[in-house]
Scaffold this active site. Sequence first.
Site, PDB file in Angstrom:
ATOM      1  N   HIS A  73       0.852  -1.199   0.000  1.00  0.00           N
ATOM      2  CA  HIS A  73       0.000   0.000   0.000  1.00  0.00           C
ATOM      3  C   HIS A  73       0.889   1.251   0.000  1.00  0.00           C
ATOM      4  CE1 HIS A  73      -2.936   3.025   1.087  1.00  0.00           C
ATOM      5  NE2 HIS A  73      -3.874   2.161   0.742  1.00  0.00           N
ATOM      6  N   GLU A 120      -4.094   2.170  -7.138  1.00  0.00           N
ATOM      7  CA  GLU A 120      -4.511   3.282  -6.289  1.00  0.00           C
ATOM      8  C   GLU A 120      -3.656   4.515  -6.595  1.00  0.00           C
ATOM      9  OE1 GLU A 120      -6.676   1.845  -2.529  1.00  0.00           O
ATOM     10  OE2 GLU A 120      -4.548   1.820  -2.080  1.00  0.00           O
ATOM     11  N   GLY A 144     -11.445   2.670   1.173  1.00  0.00           N
ATOM     12  CA  GLY A 144     -10.936   3.116   2.466  1.00  0.00           C
ATOM     13  C   GLY A 144     -12.059   3.718   3.291  1.00  0.00           C
TER      14      GLY A 144
HETATM   15  P1  13P Z   1     -10.015   6.071   0.369  1.00  0.00           P
HETATM   16  O1  13P Z   1     -11.149   5.231  -0.185  1.00  0.00           O
HETATM   17  O2  13P Z   1     -10.271   6.596   1.734  1.00  0.00           O
HETATM   18  O3  13P Z   1      -9.556   7.095  -0.621  1.00  0.00           O
HETATM   19  O4  13P Z   1      -8.760   5.041   0.560  1.00  0.00           O
HETATM   20  C1  13P Z   1      -8.367   4.274  -0.498  1.00  0.00           C
HETATM   21  C2  13P Z   1      -7.341   3.302  -0.035  1.00  0.00           C
HETATM   22  O5  13P Z   1      -6.227   3.686   0.281  1.00  0.00           O
HETATM   23  C3  13P Z   1      -7.733   1.899   0.074  1.00  0.00           C
HETATM   24  O6  13P Z   1      -6.623   1.063   0.248  1.00  0.00           O
END
Ligand code: 13P
Length: 252
Positions: free
Chosen positions: A96, A168, A234
């Site tokens: 991540h 991401e 997230g």
């Molecule tokens: P958000 O959905 O809060 O933007 O986070 C995304 C994330 O990092 C999932 O691993």
Amino acid sequence: MNKNKLVFANWKMNLNSNKVRLLVEGILSKLKPQDSVDVVLAPPLPYLGNVNAMILGSGIELSSQNVFWENDGPYTGEVSVKMLLDMGCSWAMIGHSERRQYLLETNEMINKKVLSSIKKGLKVILCVGESFEQRRRKKTFESIADQLYRGLRGVSEDLIPQIVIGYEPIWVIGSGEAASVNDISSVHNFISDELKSMFPSAKLLPRIVYGGSVNTDNISQISKLHNVDGVLVGNASMDCDKFCDIVMKVVK
Ligand code: 13P
């Protein structure tokens, strides 16, 4: 062979034991088992056991947010694949961007984690993404390719189905606004082409899921894109109604 859509909840370093219990109770009462969607919850490490006990038999799967590559030994603070399997995890999230940024995880460390996990039977969601600066300098594809090649080095084709790629873009995580469908589409198509050239004889390639400010408003548009096999959520995954709504919209 799994080509189900995937909805992956990353609770990061949030909640407490009581909030975790209420959230899981809510999810279990609202979500009926779905044939076409895999639902995975990644709570903070101390709550893995609690969540595992609650979701047993529900079809929902459990993931860690990290893992270490050795089995056991003098690695203070780390947790092995063997321990995660023992806790009921079937997944590990690896690479991540927050771990790359704050814990200085390198592609080499990430690669060791991926290899150790898949060889010992954990499924892996390998996260990749470009920073705002890389995007501004038009280095998105270069950066993603580098993370894919170095993160997946040495992975044999027979173990490839155990891996999911989480795309991401770092600049939209937690921002409240997802990347545009055009940007998501073009990066997912790029990742799909890279995977085909890296694993030319694999019968099934990794699913590719999108993460970054996914919410109840944008999920329908995102999940129907070609090459988007699900989402990594997230903030919205810690609200029972929003999370269940996202899952149901992915089912449609
Ligand atoms: P958000 O959905 O809060 O933007 O986070 C995304 C994330 O990092 C999932 O691993």
